[in-house]
Design an enzyme around this catalytic site. Sequence first.
Site, mmCIF file in Angstrom:
data_model
loop_
_atom_site.group_PDB
_atom_site.id
_atom_site.type_symbol
_atom_site.label_atom_id
_atom_site.label_comp_id
_atom_site.label_asym_id
_atom_site.label_seq_id
_atom_site.Cartn_x
_atom_site.Cartn_y
_atom_site.Cartn_z
ATOM 1 N N LYS A 61 0.847 -1.195 0.000
ATOM 2 C CA LYS A 61 0.000 0.000 0.000
ATOM 3 C C LYS A 61 0.884 1.246 0.000
ATOM 4 O O LYS A 61 1.909 1.275 0.702
ATOM 5 C CB LYS A 61 -0.881 -0.049 1.257
ATOM 6 C CG LYS A 61 -1.946 1.027 1.353
ATOM 7 C CD LYS A 61 -2.783 0.797 2.621
ATOM 8 C CE LYS A 61 -3.884 1.812 2.811
ATOM 9 N NZ LYS A 61 -4.677 1.554 4.029
ATOM 10 N N SER A 136 -9.550 1.548 3.097
ATOM 11 C CA SER A 136 -8.699 2.301 2.204
ATOM 12 C C SER A 136 -7.657 1.464 1.454
ATOM 13 O O SER A 136 -7.087 1.949 0.471
ATOM 14 C CB SER A 136 -7.996 3.414 2.985
ATOM 15 O OG SER A 136 -7.135 2.882 3.969
ATOM 16 N N SER A 160 -9.639 -0.699 7.261
ATOM 17 C CA SER A 160 -9.077 -0.542 5.907
ATOM 18 C C SER A 160 -8.414 -1.758 5.302
ATOM 19 O O SER A 160 -8.107 -1.749 4.116
ATOM 20 C CB SER A 160 -8.087 0.612 5.893
ATOM 21 O OG SER A 160 -8.800 1.811 5.776
HETATM 22 N N1 GLN Z 1 -13.237 3.817 6.790
HETATM 23 C C1 GLN Z 1 -12.290 4.134 7.807
HETATM 24 C C2 GLN Z 1 -11.940 5.600 7.751
HETATM 25 O O1 GLN Z 1 -12.266 6.198 6.789
HETATM 26 C C3 GLN Z 1 -11.091 3.257 7.644
HETATM 27 C C4 GLN Z 1 -9.773 3.913 7.707
HETATM 28 C C5 GLN Z 1 -8.608 3.004 7.842
HETATM 29 O O2 GLN Z 1 -8.714 1.903 8.377
HETATM 30 N N2 GLN Z 1 -7.440 3.506 7.417
HETATM 31 O O3 GLN Z 1 -11.382 6.157 8.644
#
Ligand code: GLN
Length: 503
Positions: A61, A136, A160
């Site tokens: 990532k 994400s 995420s």
């Molecule tokens: N949907 C969550 C957010 O927007 C997930 C974020 C994450 O795990 N980096 O904060």
Amino acid sequence: MREYTEYFKKWEEKIGAFIEIDEKAVENIENSGFKNRGNAGENIRGKSEKKTVSGLPFAVKDNIAVKGRSISCGSKLLENVKSPYTATVVKKLEAQGAWVIGKTNLDEFGMGSSTDNSALKKTNNPWDANRVAGGSSGGSAAAVAAGLVPFALGTDTGGSIRQPAAFCGVVGLKPTYGAVSRFGLVAYASSLETAGVLADSVERCRTVFSIIRGKDENDQTSVEAPAKAPEPEEKSGAPRTIGVLPAESVAKAIAAAASGGADSEQALSIAAQAATLEEEVRRGFETAKKKLAALGHTLVDVEIPSLKYGVPAYYAIATAEASANLARFDGIRYGKRPDWAENPDDLIDKAREAGFGSEVKLRILLGAFVLRSGFQDRYYLRAQRIRAGIRRNFEALLGGADYAGGGATCDAVLLPVFPTRAFDRGPSTLSPFAQKAADLYTCCANLAGLPALSFPVSVEHGLPVGIQLLGRAFSEATLLDIAEGYEKAHPFPHPAGYEPFWD
Ligand code: GLN
């Protein structure tokens, strides 16, 4: 020859998983003799007992540092910035003979649930290119689901890793907080965040996790697992007691809270609706329960009373930490800089105005709001109390991190991952607010610092559905054990066009 390279190109054009591709590394796969192993429908992966990543390519990532490679975080502000060093998680895998083939797309700085918040490109779901890959870590999930790599690294602050894994039909592990080094991760919300694994099989996930875990001198929050915790390599296949959270009960509890003032009432009823499982996900969840019971596990209903407050607590804490962590992006030391500015303050304003996308700006503002002087009691400290309550609720069921004494009634808690399958980008898409409310089932593991594993359980109307097992601190082995038994009995599905290249 050129079999893999063609395969890679064809898929990547369709899904756009990568922000940066190392062409030489892709060639290297071709030259390493990886062959299409045929029988795409057959689960050759679960049968592999190889406990090594040696010789395997992987994707990372683009918020995890790899020396000399992109570290854009999906942001215009860091577009084209190259990392001067390599994250510990990547180093550990490289030391075992695995190699990075590219950096994958993500919601800007990890903020989102679709990867559509990336400022650099769109990533599509390999099962249906009109739908999102989740987020994400959407690029990492899509790359694994399409078979471009056997595994990928992601980060999970509120879901995420697990949510895109569920949307794309792969395995996603968010480890216990501190079990894996965060050195080399670009911080979003440091107290919630972990690096973790997206993989094509449970066995692979276990192998990668055993390599990346452990204390790191460069990350003072990292720790070794307690001596009494099960070793990741430990497999027993033993029947377990699994606590099941009836998802409807949480949505109902949120709806019941919707009786305050007009504004909060409206927000809460949208939140309750967003937490309600769509029919296909509910069916997948019920099927999984039946299959787990048929495998010999005992399922018992449990309640997590403070869970209904999870999302507001998560967003108060995550945005507070984000507003502090993102203060370092000032356009002075690295990243995009305006052509002209009146003075240093103006330069910082201009760099941030042009560099950050709207979701990032929203969260910085929210974070500054919850932390503003005189109001910390109202939001931030209250959120911390909810966080402690959620942790206590889970520990009462699962036992604590010290592995002392009994009292625990469950080996794992079964939860949905997300209330919907991969959503589309049409008019029926989930609103940004609903996407946040729907983080309910994933963000609780981050608030409590506990490990959680998501894996595919069915395909409903052409899209995969995943479930999630959440465990006691450092009990990754137990979660992997249950999931592996499930995978052996019910091989994981693949999207059309998938070809197996990996041992
Ligand atoms: N949907 C969550 C957010 O927007 C997930 C974020 C994450 O795990 N980096 O904060």
